[in-house]
Write a protein that holds these residues in place. Structure first.
Motif, PDB file in Angstrom:
ATOM      1  N   GLU A  70      13.014  -7.616   1.670  1.00  0.00           N
ATOM      2  CA  GLU A  70      13.182  -8.693   0.710  1.00  0.00           C
ATOM      3  C   GLU A  70      12.887  -8.222  -0.713  1.00  0.00           C
ATOM      4  OE1 GLU A  70      14.285 -11.630   1.402  1.00  0.00           O
ATOM      5  OE2 GLU A  70      14.215 -11.596   3.598  1.00  0.00           O
ATOM      6  N   VAL A  71      13.758  -8.611  -1.635  1.00  0.00           N
ATOM      7  CA  VAL A  71      13.512  -8.340  -3.051  1.00  0.00           C
ATOM      8  C   VAL A  71      12.177  -8.961  -3.453  1.00  0.00           C
ATOM      9  CG1 VAL A  71      14.263  -8.934  -5.391  1.00  0.00           C
ATOM     10  CG2 VAL A  71      15.919  -8.101  -3.708  1.00  0.00           C
ATOM     11  N   GLY A  72      11.368  -8.202  -4.176  1.00  0.00           N
ATOM     12  CA  GLY A  72      10.053  -8.667  -4.595  1.00  0.00           C
ATOM     13  C   GLY A  72       8.956  -8.283  -3.622  1.00  0.00           C
ATOM     14  N   GLY A  73       9.339  -7.867  -2.401  1.00  0.00           N
ATOM     15  CA  GLY A  73       8.343  -7.399  -1.448  1.00  0.00           C
ATOM     16  C   GLY A  73       7.750  -6.070  -1.889  1.00  0.00           C
ATOM     17  N   ARG A  74       6.601  -5.753  -1.340  1.00  0.00           N
ATOM     18  CA  ARG A  74       5.897  -4.535  -1.741  1.00  0.00           C
ATOM     19  C   ARG A  74       5.817  -3.577  -0.562  1.00  0.00           C
ATOM     20  NH1 ARG A  74       2.911  -4.974  -6.402  1.00  0.00           N
ATOM     21  NH2 ARG A  74       1.031  -3.974  -5.636  1.00  0.00           N
ATOM     22  N   VAL A  75       6.124  -2.315  -0.834  1.00  0.00           N
ATOM     23  CA  VAL A  75       6.153  -1.270   0.187  1.00  0.00           C
ATOM     24  C   VAL A  75       5.061  -0.261  -0.116  1.00  0.00           C
ATOM     25  CG1 VAL A  75       7.514   0.577   1.222  1.00  0.00           C
ATOM     26  CG2 VAL A  75       8.632  -1.547   0.530  1.00  0.00           C
ATOM     27  N   ARG A  76       4.161  -0.075   0.833  1.00  0.00           N
ATOM     28  CA  ARG A  76       3.121   0.945   0.671  1.00  0.00           C
ATOM     29  C   ARG A  76       3.704   2.312   1.005  1.00  0.00           C
ATOM     30  NH1 ARG A  76      -0.970  -1.824   4.729  1.00  0.00           N
ATOM     31  NH2 ARG A  76       1.067  -2.220   5.657  1.00  0.00           N
ATOM     32  N   ILE A  77       3.557   3.241   0.061  1.00  0.00           N
ATOM     33  CA  ILE A  77       4.039   4.610   0.248  1.00  0.00           C
ATOM     34  C   ILE A  77       2.816   5.496   0.467  1.00  0.00           C
ATOM     35  CG2 ILE A  77       5.324   6.511  -0.777  1.00  0.00           C
ATOM     36  CD1 ILE A  77       6.841   4.454  -2.442  1.00  0.00           C
ATOM     37  N   PRO A  78       2.738   6.216   1.590  1.00  0.00           N
ATOM     38  CA  PRO A  78       1.510   6.950   1.914  1.00  0.00           C
ATOM     39  C   PRO A  78       1.245   8.103   0.952  1.00  0.00           C
ATOM     40  CG  PRO A  78       3.270   7.580   3.404  1.00  0.00           C
ATOM     41  CD  PRO A  78       3.789   6.409   2.601  1.00  0.00           C
ATOM     42  N   CYS A  79      -0.015   8.485   0.899  1.00  0.00           N
ATOM     43  CA  CYS A  79      -0.409   9.652   0.120  1.00  0.00           C
ATOM     44  C   CYS A  79      -0.057  10.921   0.894  1.00  0.00           C
ATOM     45  CB  CYS A  79      -1.912   9.605  -0.165  1.00  0.00           C
ATOM     46  SG  CYS A  79      -2.454   8.085  -0.991  1.00  0.00           S
ATOM     47  N   ALA A  80      -0.145  12.052   0.214  1.00  0.00           N
ATOM     48  CA  ALA A  80       0.232  13.314   0.835  1.00  0.00           C
ATOM     49  C   ALA A  80      -0.627  13.632   2.050  1.00  0.00           C
ATOM     50  CB  ALA A  80       0.129  14.447  -0.188  1.00  0.00           C
ATOM     51  N   ASP A  81      -1.886  13.153   2.057  1.00  0.00           N
ATOM     52  CA  ASP A  81      -2.775  13.434   3.186  1.00  0.00           C
ATOM     53  C   ASP A  81      -2.671  12.390   4.288  1.00  0.00           C
ATOM     54  OD1 ASP A  81      -3.974  11.247   2.030  1.00  0.00           O
ATOM     55  OD2 ASP A  81      -5.910  12.205   1.686  1.00  0.00           O
ATOM     56  N   GLY A  82      -1.720  11.442   4.155  1.00  0.00           N
ATOM     57  CA  GLY A  82      -1.549  10.416   5.177  1.00  0.00           C
ATOM     58  C   GLY A  82      -2.333   9.149   4.939  1.00  0.00           C
ATOM     59  N   SER A  83      -3.234   9.139   3.975  1.00  0.00           N
ATOM     60  CA  SER A  83      -4.019   7.935   3.702  1.00  0.00           C
ATOM     61  C   SER A  83      -3.172   6.911   2.971  1.00  0.00           C
ATOM     62  CB  SER A  83      -5.258   8.285   2.879  1.00  0.00           C
ATOM     63  OG  SER A  83      -4.894   8.829   1.624  1.00  0.00           O
ATOM     64  N   LEU A  84      -3.691   5.698   2.894  1.00  0.00           N
ATOM     65  CA  LEU A  84      -2.967   4.616   2.238  1.00  0.00           C
ATOM     66  C   LEU A  84      -3.280   4.580   0.753  1.00  0.00           C
ATOM     67  CD1 LEU A  84      -3.479   1.765   4.851  1.00  0.00           C
ATOM     68  CD2 LEU A  84      -1.758   3.554   4.792  1.00  0.00           C
TER      69      LEU A  84
END
Length: 368
Positions: free
Chosen positions: A72-86
């Motif tokens: 959905e437009v306006g939704g937020r997507v968490r993109i992980p860090c290089a070490d796998g953490s949030l």
């Protein structure tokens, strides 16, 4: 066009209009990205350099994205860090109590009796999840091992591969020869009355771990066929479907895709389903999208087979323990405790990203 967008041409298309194109500069590791019109999970993952592509991103955000084909437009997507953490997570510092603090010391707990060794049952030929030829026995196998070690560092366990999925739930686990099996999909047990007995037993006869992974289940047809254009499950009524032996059918039952509404071919292998599709013996092949993508590359079917994106569903993978096992619930408590910590620490994402990234790299190498 990337491999993922080719196999899943409509994967996660943002729903809405009147917004500009996405700014790729805002899509980077260790960030939270706001979806704009025209975005797909594949694009976001590619621009941010997420190992494993859209499936890693979907797995991380499956609590808010229920269908990988629709974001959905306006939704937020968490993109992980290089070490796998949030993104935005830190480990809280441990500080000493202030001089005026009152510290109460609880009496030592009586240690619980040690549990016997956990005997896990799985099978191979299910990349990237389980296979003896993969590092750590595959992604799911490594996740299970890590969850047990994290939940109780002193807990003994072993993993056995029996490479015939068919008797796992019906013979080997109920017999007590093994304590738990993985990875198995869990039906919607609130609708157990709609399930065939062979699927209902997953609810009636088994306890389940917390979900380890959410996977997309795909539907595939020959390019140019009438079935390549269907947009809803009722349009498959009268069709001939194929699933490999040992795979679940509870999702088909939930959508009335059962005999006599459809004809279901239960083939001995995944390859046999693709052979039947090419030979015109079935109209649609349906099973887990990740191994299906790998099959299409390996068998050279990218130019002749297309996914039907509107039919993609999402199912959860678990460890199953027979309710008849006297230690089953205690075993699952250890696993769930460890799994929660593995997810919190970022280790879950590190394992998933590594395995999916390796599979993606293998697919790219095979296509070149």
């Amino acid at each position: 066009m990337t491999l993922t967008s080719r196999i899943l041409p409509a994967a996660a298309v943002a729903v809405a209009a009147a917004l500009g194109a996405s700014d790729s500069r805002a899509q980077e590791l260790c960030s939270v990205y706001t979806i704009v019109s025209g975005d797909t999970l594949s694009q976001i993952a590619r621009r941010a350099g997420v190992p494993g592509g859209y499936q890693t991103l979907f797995s991380l955000n499956s609590d808010t994205i229920r269908n990988p084909n629709v974001i959905e437009v306006g939704g937020r997507v968490r993109i992980p860090c290089a070490d796998g953490s949030l993104p935005g997570t830190t480990v809280a510092a441990v500080t000493a109590a202030t001089p005026t603090a009152t510290v109460s010391v609880a009496a030592p707990a009586v240690p619980a009796a040690p549990l016997p060794p956990m005997r896990f049952l799985t099978a191979g030929f299910y990349a990237p999840f389980t296979d003896e030829g993969l590092p750590e026995g595959g992604m799911f196998t490594e996740l299970v091992k890590t969850a047990v070690r994290t939940g109780d560092a002193d807990q003994d366990f072993n993993v056995t591969f029996v490479n015939d999925w068919g008797p796992h739930l019906t013979v080997l686990l109920p017999s007590g020869a093994f304590d738990m099996g993985f990875p198995w999909y869990k039906p919607d047990c609130s609708k157990v009355e709609n399930l065939q007995p062979s699927n209902a037993l997953r609810c009636t006869d088994y306890n389940h771990s917390d979900p380890f992974f959410e996977a997309a289940v795909g539907y595939y047809a020959l390019k140019g066929s009438e079935f390549a254009r269907v947009a809803a499950y009722p349009e498959l009524l009268g069709a001939r479907l194929c699933r490999p032996r040992g795979w679940f059918t509870f999702d088909l039952e939930a959508n009335r895709l059962v005999e006599p509404n459809i004809t279901l071919l239960v083939a001995p292998t995944q390859v046999a389903c693709w052979d039947a599709l090419r030979a015109g013996e079935v109209d649609v092949v349906t099973f887990d999208a990740l191994p299906a993508e790998a099959d299409l590359i390996k068998l050279g079917l990218l130019d002749t087979v297309v996914e039907i994106p509107q039919l993609t569903s999402v199912e959860t993978l678990h460890v199953f323990a027979p309710k008849s096992n006297p230690n089953g619930e205690a075993f699952l408590e250890v696993i769930n405790r460890g799994l929660a910590e593995v997810r919190r620490s970022g280790k879950w994402m590190e394992i998933v990203s590594r395995h999916l990234g390796a599979q993606e790299a293998a697919k790219v190498a095979a296509s070149n």
